[in-house]
Structure formats: C-alpha cells, structure tokens
Design an enzyme around this catalytic site. Structure first.
Site, short mmCIF file in Angstrom:
data_model
loop_
_atom_site.label_atom_id
_atom_site.label_comp_id
_atom_site.label_asym_id
_atom_site.label_seq_id
_atom_site.Cartn_x
_atom_site.Cartn_y
_atom_site.Cartn_z
N LYS A 194 1.75 16.90 0.87
CA LYS A 194 0.60 15.99 0.58
C LYS A 194 -0.47 16.41 1.44
O LYS A 194 -1.80 16.51 1.10
CB LYS A 194 0.98 14.42 0.95
CG LYS A 194 1.98 14.24 -0.27
CD LYS A 194 2.52 12.48 0.05
CE LYS A 194 3.61 11.93 -1.14
NZ LYS A 194 4.38 10.91 -0.56
N GLN A 210 4.76 6.42 4.32
CA GLN A 210 5.90 7.23 3.49
C GLN A 210 7.13 6.20 3.59
O GLN A 210 7.67 5.93 4.65
CB GLN A 210 6.06 8.68 4.19
CG GLN A 210 7.28 9.46 3.27
CD GLN A 210 6.58 9.96 2.05
OE1 GLN A 210 5.48 9.94 1.64
NE2 GLN A 210 7.72 10.05 1.13
N ASP A 251 -1.43 4.62 -2.74
CA ASP A 251 -0.09 4.45 -3.49
C ASP A 251 0.03 3.33 -4.32
O ASP A 251 0.95 3.35 -5.26
CB ASP A 251 1.17 4.18 -2.56
CG ASP A 251 1.81 5.14 -1.92
OD1 ASP A 251 1.83 6.28 -2.50
OD2 ASP A 251 2.35 5.26 -0.73
N1 GUN Z 1 8.80 7.78 -1.24
C1 GUN Z 1 9.16 8.52 -2.61
N2 GUN Z 1 7.81 8.39 -3.22
C2 GUN Z 1 6.82 7.91 -2.66
C3 GUN Z 1 5.44 7.59 -3.02
O1 GUN Z 1 5.22 7.75 -4.10
N3 GUN Z 1 4.98 7.25 -1.86
C4 GUN Z 1 5.25 6.70 -0.79
N4 GUN Z 1 4.56 6.07 0.07
N5 GUN Z 1 6.54 7.09 -0.22
C5 GUN Z 1 7.31 7.46 -1.22
#
Ligand code: GUN
Length: 291
Positions: free
Chosen positions: A54, A98, A121
């Site tokens: 990311k 995350q 998110d």
């Molecule tokens: N863990 C798995 N998928 C995601 C996501 O889309 N966002 C976040 N913050 N954590 C995750």
C-alpha cells in the site's frame, strides 16, 4: 474452453496511472500532497506485506505515506491515542489501521475512533451507514475493486444474479450492499458458513464471488458453465505459495471469466485505497487550506 483471465495487475496499473495524473493536478493546484497514514500493530507477516504494498503504491502515484508501527503488546488506550493524534494531524488525509489487530485490542473500539473524513477503509459506522443508504463518502476498497474489475471488462452486473460466498464486514456485507444499490441493480445471494446447500446456490450464479478465506474452497462442480468467477481470497499454503478461495486450475475450465490469485482482485484493492486517499485530500482541502 478455458476462461478468460481477468488481469487485475494490469488494470490496477492503468488506474494508478489515472490517479497519478489526478494527484499531480491536485498538488499543482493546491500545493497539498495527499498523505496516507498506515498503522501496523504487531508483526503479522501478511499485514507487513499488505502495508508495504500500500505504501509503495502511494509513493508511485505521488502521494506521501507514513507508517506508524506499534509493538504487539500495545494497549487499546495507546492505539486510541495514536489514532486521535493522526485525526488531528492536518498533513494526514487518510488513516488505515491494518487488520487483524492483536487479541487485546477490540476493532470495534478502534475503527469508530478514526475521523470519518479520513476513514479511507470505509469501516467507520457513519461511513457504513452512508454506504447502505446509497450516498457513500468512501467506497470500501475490496468491494469497489470487485465492481471495477467487472465494469472495466464490460461484464454486466445489472439484472444479474451475484452469489457471494462470505459475509465479512470487509468484503461480503458491503459488496452485497453496493450491488443492490439503484443504478448497480444486481440481485444478490449472500452465503455463509450456515447456508444450506451452498453448492446448489453457487451453481445458480451469473457472477460468483468467493470471499470466505478457505484455500480452493470453490470446486469446478460448484460453478455452472459460463459463470464469471471473482476470487477475493488470499491464502498462504504450508509450502509458501499463495492461492485463492477458488480451485483455479479446475474452475477455469468451466467459468467464462476468472480472476487469478495473486494478480487478481488484490492490486485493485490497493488502487481503490489510493482513490479514496485522493478523495479524502480533495474533500478536506479548500483553496489549499486543510479543513
Ligand atoms: N486486512 C485485510 N483487509 C484489510 C483492509 O481492507 N483494510 C485494513 N485496514 N485491513 C485489512
């Protein structure tokens, strides 16, 4: 005949190039560089990889990224303090905590603490509510990645029967919601671990989305010939290889279109996160001032 492979990697590269041009224009006009803050608690190896990808993507499109790392024994209070500091930091436009978090921290205590205007998110209850009502502030990244891969491959969704396997808050539930919105117009069946005769429902799909987190769960006999199969799963096997929730080799002989793992939905998820971060920066900037 073998299915057409939907290449998420190259589609994500196209979208990232579009975003890079928009970021350049935005920064030129406002002197503001969009910034994503990623929060990583503990040392989950998969999360380390996701967050690294990311951040690299941010930098590739001309955004800033900051990484806030906290140890695995961080308390809920300590994480809340960090989130509040990022909420108050005008140079940060998007905040991503995350998941998963260590067991001592309740996601339900943290996610609502992220400022809704920085919640790239789309996990905050206010943003989930806006999405359900059909007036989203941010589109959740993985579900929007699924819609984007369908749209950009000219695969019709309106009027089609989409069967989703998995009712997670991150994928299944928001995707079902987005698909039934006016203008998207799919018919949705949302299946889960207690669904009776899941295989026969799966066989009724025009579009089958697998998001259950079980390696190669979807077998060829669960897929009607001509179905579009979207695999959201990322599972690491004991030998270190990555596989999806779909038995790719067998199902590609039945499906009309199929996403691979890796290089399928995953890269689109990241592209959508970039889109949300730019949107957060745009929404939060008036005449070059952070609001
Ligand atoms: N863990 C798995 N998928 C995601 C996501 O889309 N966002 C976040 N913050 N954590 C995750």
């Amino acid at each position: 005949m073998s299915a057409m492979i939907l290449d998420g990697q190259s589609l994500a590269a196209t979208i990232q190039a579009e975003i890079a041009a928009e970021v350049a224009e935005f920064t030129h006009r406002t002197a503001v560089v969009p910034c994503l803050a990623a929060v990583l608690v503990g040392e989950n190896p998969a999360s380390e990889v996701y967050v690294r990808n990311k951040r690299r993507a941010c930098e590739r499109v001309g955004m800033r990224s900051v990484l806030e790392r906290l140890p695995a024994d961080t308390t809920q209070g300590e994480l809340l303090r960090l989130v509040r500091r990022l909420n108050d930091d005008a140079s940060v436009h998007g905040i991503l905590v995350q998941l998963p978090l260590p067991a001592q921290i309740e996601p339900s205590a943290i996610l609502p603490a992220v400022a809704p205007s920085k919640d790239v998110d789309a996990f905050h209850p206010e943003n989930v509510g806006l999405l359900v009502q059909g007036r989203p502030r941010f589109l959740p990244c993985t579900p929007q990645g699924v819609l984007e891969i369908l749209k950009r491959n000219n695969l019709t969704v309106a009027g089609r029967h989409v069967v989703i396997l998995g009712r997670s808050d991150i994928v299944g539930k928001p995707l079902a919601n987005m698909l039934v919105q006016r203008g998207v117009d799919a018919t949705v069946t949302l299946c889960h671990s207690r669904t009776k005769d899941l295989a026969s429902l799966a066989r009724q799909a025009d579009i089958l989305v697998a998001a259950i987190g079980q390696p190669r769960f979807v077998k060829a006999d669960m897929v009607r010939p001509g179905t579009v199969v979207i695999d959201v799963g990322i599972n690491r096997l004991a030998d270190g290889s990555l596989v999806g929730d779909v038995d790719f080799e067998a199902v590609k002989e039945v499906a009309s279109h199929i996403t691979p793992v890796p290089r399928g939905v995953g890269p689109l998820t990241i592209a959508m996160l970039l889109q949300n971060t730019l949107a957060a920066a745009t929404q939060g900037t008036v005449n070059g001032q952070t609001t």
